[in-house]
Design a protein around this motif. Sequence first.
Motif, PDB file in Angstrom:
ATOM      1  N   HIS B  67       0.905  -1.180   0.084  1.00  0.00           N
ATOM      2  CA  HIS B  67      -0.158  -0.069  -0.180  1.00  0.00           C
ATOM      3  C   HIS B  67       1.053   1.358   0.056  1.00  0.00           C
ATOM      4  O   HIS B  67       1.911   1.043   0.587  1.00  0.00           O
ATOM      5  CB  HIS B  67      -0.799   0.015   1.111  1.00  0.00           C
ATOM      6  CG  HIS B  67      -0.359   0.346   2.522  1.00  0.00           C
ATOM      7  ND1 HIS B  67      -0.172   1.608   2.881  1.00  0.00           N
ATOM      8  CD2 HIS B  67      -0.150  -0.378   3.462  1.00  0.00           C
ATOM      9  CE1 HIS B  67       0.608   1.614   4.134  1.00  0.00           C
ATOM     10  NE2 HIS B  67       0.538   0.275   4.464  1.00  0.00           N
ATOM     11  N   ALA B  68       0.414   2.413  -0.634  1.00  0.00           N
ATOM     12  CA  ALA B  68       1.085   3.681  -0.625  1.00  0.00           C
ATOM     13  C   ALA B  68       0.756   4.448   0.574  1.00  0.00           C
ATOM     14  O   ALA B  68      -0.195   4.164   1.451  1.00  0.00           O
ATOM     15  CB  ALA B  68       0.679   4.287  -1.837  1.00  0.00           C
ATOM     16  N   VAL B  69       1.718   5.268   1.049  1.00  0.00           N
ATOM     17  CA  VAL B  69       1.376   6.397   2.123  1.00  0.00           C
ATOM     18  C   VAL B  69       0.697   7.510   1.486  1.00  0.00           C
ATOM     19  O   VAL B  69      -0.234   8.081   2.011  1.00  0.00           O
ATOM     20  CB  VAL B  69       2.665   6.583   2.646  1.00  0.00           C
ATOM     21  CG1 VAL B  69       2.356   7.801   3.808  1.00  0.00           C
ATOM     22  CG2 VAL B  69       3.216   5.469   3.395  1.00  0.00           C
ATOM     23  N   GLY B  70       1.012   7.845   0.166  1.00  0.00           N
ATOM     24  CA  GLY B  70       0.581   9.047  -0.600  1.00  0.00           C
ATOM     25  C   GLY B  70       0.661  10.432  -0.150  1.00  0.00           C
ATOM     26  O   GLY B  70       0.189  11.422  -0.231  1.00  0.00           O
ATOM     27  N   GLY B  71       1.733  10.330   0.689  1.00  0.00           N
ATOM     28  CA  GLY B  71       2.334  11.818   1.263  1.00  0.00           C
ATOM     29  C   GLY B  71       2.695  12.898   0.226  1.00  0.00           C
ATOM     30  O   GLY B  71       2.241  14.030   0.228  1.00  0.00           O
ATOM     31  N   ALA B  72       3.510  12.392  -0.911  1.00  0.00           N
ATOM     32  CA  ALA B  72       3.798  13.476  -1.878  1.00  0.00           C
ATOM     33  C   ALA B  72       2.422  13.540  -2.760  1.00  0.00           C
ATOM     34  O   ALA B  72       2.307  14.818  -3.166  1.00  0.00           O
ATOM     35  CB  ALA B  72       4.665  12.468  -2.939  1.00  0.00           C
ATOM     36  N   PRO B  80       2.187  21.563   0.265  1.00  0.00           N
ATOM     37  CA  PRO B  80       3.091  20.841   1.426  1.00  0.00           C
ATOM     38  C   PRO B  80       2.655  21.246   2.728  1.00  0.00           C
ATOM     39  O   PRO B  80       2.467  20.437   3.634  1.00  0.00           O
ATOM     40  CB  PRO B  80       4.407  21.439   1.133  1.00  0.00           C
ATOM     41  CG  PRO B  80       4.592  22.830   0.315  1.00  0.00           C
ATOM     42  CD  PRO B  80       3.255  22.529  -0.464  1.00  0.00           C
ATOM     43  N   TRP B  81       2.390  22.451   3.275  1.00  0.00           N
ATOM     44  CA  TRP B  81       1.645  22.804   4.470  1.00  0.00           C
ATOM     45  C   TRP B  81       0.440  22.316   4.927  1.00  0.00           C
ATOM     46  O   TRP B  81       0.403  21.567   5.797  1.00  0.00           O
ATOM     47  CB  TRP B  81       1.754  24.412   4.716  1.00  0.00           C
ATOM     48  CG  TRP B  81       3.259  25.200   4.629  1.00  0.00           C
ATOM     49  CD1 TRP B  81       3.727  25.733   3.521  1.00  0.00           C
ATOM     50  CD2 TRP B  81       4.211  24.763   5.475  1.00  0.00           C
ATOM     51  NE1 TRP B  81       5.151  26.109   3.932  1.00  0.00           N
ATOM     52  CE2 TRP B  81       5.399  25.436   5.086  1.00  0.00           C
ATOM     53  CE3 TRP B  81       4.396  24.252   6.891  1.00  0.00           C
ATOM     54  CZ2 TRP B  81       6.484  25.359   5.759  1.00  0.00           C
ATOM     55  CZ3 TRP B  81       5.624  24.217   7.410  1.00  0.00           C
ATOM     56  CH2 TRP B  81       6.543  24.941   7.253  1.00  0.00           C
ATOM     57  N   ALA B  82      -0.326  22.397   3.887  1.00  0.00           N
ATOM     58  CA  ALA B  82      -1.607  21.758   4.203  1.00  0.00           C
ATOM     59  C   ALA B  82      -1.897  20.215   4.209  1.00  0.00           C
ATOM     60  O   ALA B  82      -2.389  19.792   4.986  1.00  0.00           O
ATOM     61  CB  ALA B  82      -2.794  22.434   2.899  1.00  0.00           C
ATOM     62  N   ALA B  83      -0.724  19.662   3.356  1.00  0.00           N
ATOM     63  CA  ALA B  83      -0.740  18.303   3.501  1.00  0.00           C
ATOM     64  C   ALA B  83      -0.085  17.829   4.849  1.00  0.00           C
ATOM     65  O   ALA B  83      -0.425  16.781   5.416  1.00  0.00           O
ATOM     66  CB  ALA B  83       0.284  17.723   2.296  1.00  0.00           C
ATOM     67  N   CYS B  84       0.813  18.635   5.252  1.00  0.00           N
ATOM     68  CA  CYS B  84       1.415  18.552   6.746  1.00  0.00           C
ATOM     69  C   CYS B  84       0.353  18.353   7.599  1.00  0.00           C
ATOM     70  O   CYS B  84       0.307  17.351   8.563  1.00  0.00           O
ATOM     71  CB  CYS B  84       2.290  19.458   7.029  1.00  0.00           C
ATOM     72  SG  CYS B  84       3.192  19.465   8.696  1.00  0.00           S
ATOM     73  N   ILE B  85      -0.711  19.370   7.508  1.00  0.00           N
ATOM     74  CA  ILE B  85      -1.786  19.321   8.594  1.00  0.00           C
ATOM     75  C   ILE B  85      -2.630  18.159   8.440  1.00  0.00           C
ATOM     76  O   ILE B  85      -2.982  17.444   9.346  1.00  0.00           O
ATOM     77  CB  ILE B  85      -2.555  20.601   8.576  1.00  0.00           C
ATOM     78  CG1 ILE B  85      -1.816  21.651   9.153  1.00  0.00           C
ATOM     79  CG2 ILE B  85      -3.835  20.489   9.515  1.00  0.00           C
ATOM     80  CD1 ILE B  85      -2.331  23.182   9.098  1.00  0.00           C
ATOM     81  N   ALA B  86      -3.251  17.855   7.100  1.00  0.00           N
ATOM     82  CA  ALA B  86      -3.954  16.803   6.736  1.00  0.00           C
ATOM     83  C   ALA B  86      -3.251  15.356   7.095  1.00  0.00           C
ATOM     84  O   ALA B  86      -4.049  14.725   7.660  1.00  0.00           O
ATOM     85  CB  ALA B  86      -4.381  16.867   5.338  1.00  0.00           C
ATOM     86  N   ILE B  87      -2.103  15.186   6.735  1.00  0.00           N
ATOM     87  CA  ILE B  87      -1.198  14.024   7.198  1.00  0.00           C
ATOM     88  C   ILE B  87      -1.408  13.818   8.682  1.00  0.00           C
ATOM     89  O   ILE B  87      -1.655  12.811   9.251  1.00  0.00           O
ATOM     90  CB  ILE B  87      -0.143  13.665   6.330  1.00  0.00           C
ATOM     91  CG1 ILE B  87      -0.506  13.843   4.936  1.00  0.00           C
ATOM     92  CG2 ILE B  87       0.368  12.154   6.873  1.00  0.00           C
ATOM     93  CD1 ILE B  87       0.788  13.823   4.254  1.00  0.00           C
ATOM     94  N   ASN B 109       6.451   9.731  13.928  1.00  0.00           N
ATOM     95  CA  ASN B 109       5.737   9.362  12.748  1.00  0.00           C
ATOM     96  C   ASN B 109       5.047  10.626  11.722  1.00  0.00           C
ATOM     97  O   ASN B 109       5.488  10.715  10.570  1.00  0.00           O
ATOM     98  CB  ASN B 109       4.440   8.818  13.158  1.00  0.00           C
ATOM     99  CG  ASN B 109       4.703   7.386  13.380  1.00  0.00           C
ATOM    100  OD1 ASN B 109       5.610   6.737  12.517  1.00  0.00           O
ATOM    101  ND2 ASN B 109       4.273   6.769  14.357  1.00  0.00           N
ATOM    102  N   CYS B 110       4.941  11.896  12.676  1.00  0.00           N
ATOM    103  CA  CYS B 110       4.431  13.185  11.726  1.00  0.00           C
ATOM    104  C   CYS B 110       5.695  13.615  11.099  1.00  0.00           C
ATOM    105  O   CYS B 110       5.653  14.239   9.868  1.00  0.00           O
ATOM    106  CB  CYS B 110       3.779  14.081  12.768  1.00  0.00           C
ATOM    107  SG  CYS B 110       2.173  13.591  13.058  1.00  0.00           S
TER     108      CYS B 110
END
Lengths: 280, 230
Positions: B67-72, B80-87, B109-110
Amino acid sequence: MKKKSNFIRRSLISALSFLKDSVFAEEYTSRNGFLQGIDPRLKVASFALFFITAIFLKRAELLILLYGLCLLLALFSKINLGWFLKRTWLFIPVFSLLIVIPALFDIFTPGETLFTLNILRAKLVISRQGFFGARLFVMRVIVSVSFAVLLSITTKHFALLKTFRIFGIPQVFVMTMGMCYRYIYLFLKVVEDTYLAIKSRVGTRLDYKKGQHIVAWNISALWNRSYHLGEDVYGAMLSRGYTAEPVILDDFKTKSRDWLWLFFVVIFFVIILYIDRRVL
Amino acid sequence: MHIPDGYLGPATCGVFYAVMLPIWTVASKIVKKTLKAKQVPILAIGAAFSFVIMMFNVPIPGGTTGHAVGGALVAILLGPWAACIAITVALVIQALLFGDGGITAIGANCFNMAFVLPFVGYYIYRAISYNAPIDSNRRVIAAGVGGYIGINVAAFLAGIEFGLQPLLYHTASGQALYCPYGLKAAVPAMLGGHMLVFGWVEAIVTALVIKYLLKTAPELLGPSPSLRNK
């Protein structure tokens, strides 16, 4: 040549088992047990102390004692012990148990010899440091996982997310978590329905390249739908009086029993860490 | 990639919480400034999306799945900043409500999955797709490379975090108190699996999703939405 790929079945199984676990957890949170009756804010504070205890202890015997307390709390909270053991041991502790096996041997953990195994004329030495280190590691993992699961199955998930306010986390985060929690179920339902539709039309016998395209198409379609859903949700928020300043309703009530529980946990925390430091 | 409780010592966990605190503060300030009121639910949707991506089993050669993590991917879609909060939100919910990933290890982990992975992935994507037209194949390749390198850098850092534990925490006799494997074992173990298998899963998923979105909804990958510019 096409290879049999089970990714559709596996995705369906993981989505369904997630939903099943959530249903069980929701059922346990509604029971009239000991932990279910504690104010979620004080419960989170007391469990934070349990997590800190588990991470600081250096003696496996004290971790076993902590594990015993966790199982006792599960019993008093009317949790089916068989279900709880299955839920907590699978997957992380069993995985930890497997990955720690090489660390038993003096190749990875040199030290005094505890056992010597002769396998196919090869001499494998289990070191004292390796064995006791592995025991401590697995005990720490199972205790931490058990307390984490116990907290989540004795506290209504929405209440648990709201308790973040006591740690001073901005309301926008708390609101995002609450909304995200709801969306997860919606998205899982979408994923489940999509995979069931694919399964009924093309079956599960797909080569992996085709399968990868199906997964990617599903993810992109999910994002496309979600993005447009966001605008509808914002409209719904406005119609319910949202003014760009999120308000979280606070309906927690603290009783003297809750404070007594926290007092007990603090005393337990101090005593167990004192014993751990003094004896080692 | 999710570090469970008990693998990292207390000081390591504390350091990562301390490192993430200013990152979360900056992320929330930037997102608050750039997010239009209408886009508020998109953060929660992004968080739920990051959560659900990890439940998609991706077929790989040999009949098995990963399975993928999907971070990128989330960083390319949200910035990237909104992704940081969402993840971060997805990881907190996973750890707290579903026991996936440690509660004491949320900071670590974060750092790996909500900070390093999306930022590395996003800026590699930006660098490779620089000035590329919206329908260019270079964007698809850039997304794949971003996903692959992002997850491998995150795995490398997770390997270092594991590998430092026996050096930092041990008894006088040499017994490890947390993760028992040193750097020589932990880093190759983490990197090997990700470079050979999971990195490719991440790359394929990121590239193909971007390819489909370019075909079906290119406006979601447009050149200057407010969130993606930061």
